[in-house]
Design a protein around this motif. Structure first.
Motif, PDB file in Angstrom:
ATOM      1  N   TYR A 111       0.914  -1.634  -0.607  1.00 15.09           N
ATOM      2  CA  TYR A 111       0.049   0.222   0.936  1.00 15.09           C
ATOM      3  C   TYR A 111       0.541   0.433   0.244  1.00 15.09           C
ATOM      4  O   TYR A 111       0.818   2.037  -1.230  1.00 15.09           O
ATOM      5  N   HIS A 112       1.982   1.399   0.828  1.00 12.72           N
ATOM      6  CA  HIS A 112       2.544   2.764   0.836  1.00 12.72           C
ATOM      7  C   HIS A 112       3.334   2.690  -0.052  1.00 12.72           C
ATOM      8  O   HIS A 112       3.979   3.938  -0.689  1.00 12.72           O
ATOM      9  N   ALA A 113       3.457   1.694  -0.611  1.00 15.30           N
ATOM     10  CA  ALA A 113       4.819   2.057  -1.886  1.00 15.30           C
ATOM     11  C   ALA A 113       4.099   2.116  -3.236  1.00 15.30           C
ATOM     12  O   ALA A 113       4.882   2.054  -3.773  1.00 15.30           O
ATOM     13  N   ALA A 114       3.144   2.168  -3.199  1.00 10.99           N
ATOM     14  CA  ALA A 114       2.411   2.139  -4.653  1.00 10.99           C
ATOM     15  C   ALA A 114       1.254   3.567  -4.379  1.00 10.99           C
ATOM     16  O   ALA A 114       0.253   3.681  -4.046  1.00 10.99           O
ATOM     17  N   PRO A 115       2.046   4.644  -5.417  1.00 12.54           N
ATOM     18  CA  PRO A 115       1.652   5.791  -5.330  1.00 12.54           C
ATOM     19  C   PRO A 115       0.111   5.840  -6.160  1.00 12.54           C
ATOM     20  O   PRO A 115      -0.228   5.445  -7.168  1.00 12.54           O
ATOM     21  N   LEU A 116      -0.337   7.125  -6.144  1.00 14.13           N
ATOM     22  CA  LEU A 116      -1.862   6.927  -6.917  1.00 14.13           C
ATOM     23  C   LEU A 116      -1.486   7.908  -8.176  1.00 14.13           C
ATOM     24  O   LEU A 116      -2.475   7.371  -8.711  1.00 14.13           O
ATOM     25  N   ARG A 117      -0.442   8.071  -8.468  1.00  8.32           N
ATOM     26  CA  ARG A 117       0.164   8.689 -10.007  1.00  8.32           C
ATOM     27  C   ARG A 117      -0.107   7.327 -10.991  1.00  8.32           C
ATOM     28  O   ARG A 117       0.036   7.281 -11.797  1.00  8.32           O
ATOM     29  N   ASP A 118       0.691   6.145 -10.030  1.00  6.91           N
ATOM     30  CA  ASP A 118       0.650   5.054 -11.315  1.00  6.91           C
ATOM     31  C   ASP A 118      -0.388   4.235 -10.968  1.00  6.91           C
ATOM     32  O   ASP A 118      -1.223   3.383 -12.439  1.00  6.91           O
ATOM     33  N   ILE A 119      -1.415   4.356  -9.938  1.00 11.41           N
ATOM     34  CA  ILE A 119      -2.623   3.767 -10.101  1.00 11.41           C
ATOM     35  C   ILE A 119      -3.414   4.138 -11.218  1.00 11.41           C
ATOM     36  O   ILE A 119      -4.480   3.536 -12.413  1.00 11.41           O
ATOM     37  N   ALA A 120      -3.494   5.809 -11.526  1.00 13.14           N
ATOM     38  CA  ALA A 120      -4.248   6.519 -12.372  1.00 13.14           C
ATOM     39  C   ALA A 120      -3.609   6.056 -13.818  1.00 13.14           C
ATOM     40  O   ALA A 120      -4.303   5.964 -14.940  1.00 13.14           O
ATOM     41  N   ARG A 121      -2.302   6.523 -13.856  1.00 15.70           N
ATOM     42  CA  ARG A 121      -1.545   5.697 -14.871  1.00 15.70           C
ATOM     43  C   ARG A 121      -2.028   4.400 -15.978  1.00 15.70           C
ATOM     44  O   ARG A 121      -2.721   4.257 -17.160  1.00 15.70           O
ATOM     45  N   ILE A 122      -2.345   3.254 -14.505  1.00 19.84           N
ATOM     46  CA  ILE A 122      -2.216   1.635 -15.122  1.00 19.84           C
ATOM     47  C   ILE A 122      -4.023   1.901 -14.851  1.00 19.84           C
ATOM     48  O   ILE A 122      -4.575   1.295 -16.572  1.00 19.84           O
ATOM     49  N   ALA A 123      -4.951   2.865 -14.831  1.00 24.01           N
ATOM     50  CA  ALA A 123      -6.368   2.493 -14.824  1.00 24.01           C
ATOM     51  C   ALA A 123      -6.573   3.394 -15.932  1.00 24.01           C
ATOM     52  O   ALA A 123      -7.875   3.306 -17.170  1.00 24.01           O
ATOM     53  N   GLY A 124      -5.487   4.638 -16.651  1.00 25.00           N
ATOM     54  CA  GLY A 124      -5.920   4.840 -17.900  1.00 25.00           C
ATOM     55  C   GLY A 124      -6.424   6.683 -17.526  1.00 25.00           C
ATOM     56  O   GLY A 124      -7.263   7.126 -18.234  1.00 25.00           O
TER      57      GLY A 124
END
Lengths: 208, 208
Positions: free
Chosen positions: A25-38
């Motif tokens: 959880y802590h090592a996963a940035p929200l911007r990377d989640i957005a990028r993968i979600a497109g």
């Protein structure tokens, strides 16, 4: 491709599951989640107020699903052994099907903020209570040996949950074969071979 | 207070254990580890080259200790049931005594860098192999029922490891009581009450 907000929410949630499971959880940035979600990093806030909301939704969704399926089994079946068999199968199937989601549930409890913790813990308590009801009923009806209901439920949950960490769909055993082995292991243990040994476990060492 | 380097290393390692267990490896900054150990952040590098080295040392130390204790049991005892009993007791005692250390081992494998992973995984494989040797020998000698040795070892490890997550020294059961319950659960399972049921698990549902 994604005509409505609900579907975009699902894409974001799936991306969060992937990254939380892979990096924590802590090592996963929200911007990377957005990028993968497109979507744009800033647009993610239209769907979820923050990263914590994603964690809470993942945990809540799959813990509720697990609880509902066990409640269904307790309503559907009356015989304790049948209930036990179905509960073991259900737990293993859920944990191998939603492997990453339950891995997050099992490893990220400490990442929950104080305000969300009681609700999520109550869902876990509920599942344990349902399983304990099943075990207690089986003991009262003389099908299961009398033993510590709480500890038996913890042991069952631990061993069935852990299947997800080593199970591979292309491995040497199918999910159904694993379920069969676990049913026997939980119901009968390792030792039930010779009636003399199974009835006198404490003396058996001296008899051999 | 700390006349030599070895003792300072221990203080640093203890601080790392505390913070890795509380916040997770990635969320625990090296400067906080230094502060808790009572040294300057820059001085920590005289003892450990980086945070990863701390993680590796924690994992290696306690996995080796677990393996050595199980090897000792296999040498000390010959009877399969006695060996099983001692192995269960040892696993539960180690995991309740070094609770935080084994919690880190169980949750931070993914935080290991590529170069350290094979060594740490080989220590885990070694422990599984020792336990499987114990189980296989018990099956071959007709004490344990024939079952899947690998899966039986995974199930045993999972349930005994998980004790650390709920066990409280001031709780209603002592470590020894928990060990006794787990021994019975692993050796005999839930169901060993009526010989008829234990010999015919698949038919029992229809007999009731």
């Amino acid at each position: 491709m994604r005509p409505d907000g609900r579907s975009m929410r699902e894409s974001i949630l799936a991306a969060a599951v992937q990254l939380f499971a892979q990096y924590g959880y802590h090592a996963a940035p929200l911007r990377d989640i957005a990028r993968i979600a497109g979507i744009q990093a800033a647009s993610i806030y239209h769907h979820y107020p923050n990263k914590q909301a994603l964690l809470v939704e993942i945990m809540e969704t799959y813990m509720l699903r697990l609880n509902t399926s066990l409640e269904h089994i307790l309503k559907e079946y009356d015989d304790p052994l049948q209930r036990l068999h179905e509960a073991i199968a259900n737990h293993i199937r859920m944990h191998t099907t939603y492997k990453e989601e339950f891995f997050i549930i099992d490893t990220e409890m400490r990442a929950l903020e104080e305000e969300h913790r009681p609700h999520i813990l109550s869902l876990r308590d509920k599942y344990e209570a349902l399983l304990q009801e099943l075990l207690r009923d089986g003991m009262e009806r003389g099908i299961f040996r009398q033993s510590d209901v709480k500890i038996a439920s913890y042991a069952m949950i631990a061993m069935c949950t852990e299947v997800a960490t080593w199970f591979r769909p292309d491995g040497r055993l199918s999910v159904q074969q694993v379920i069969t082995i676990y049913r026997q292991f939980i119901a009968e243990g390792l030792l039930v071979l010779m009636p003399d040994v199974s009835r006198m476990p404490d003396e058996s060492a001296h008899l051999l």
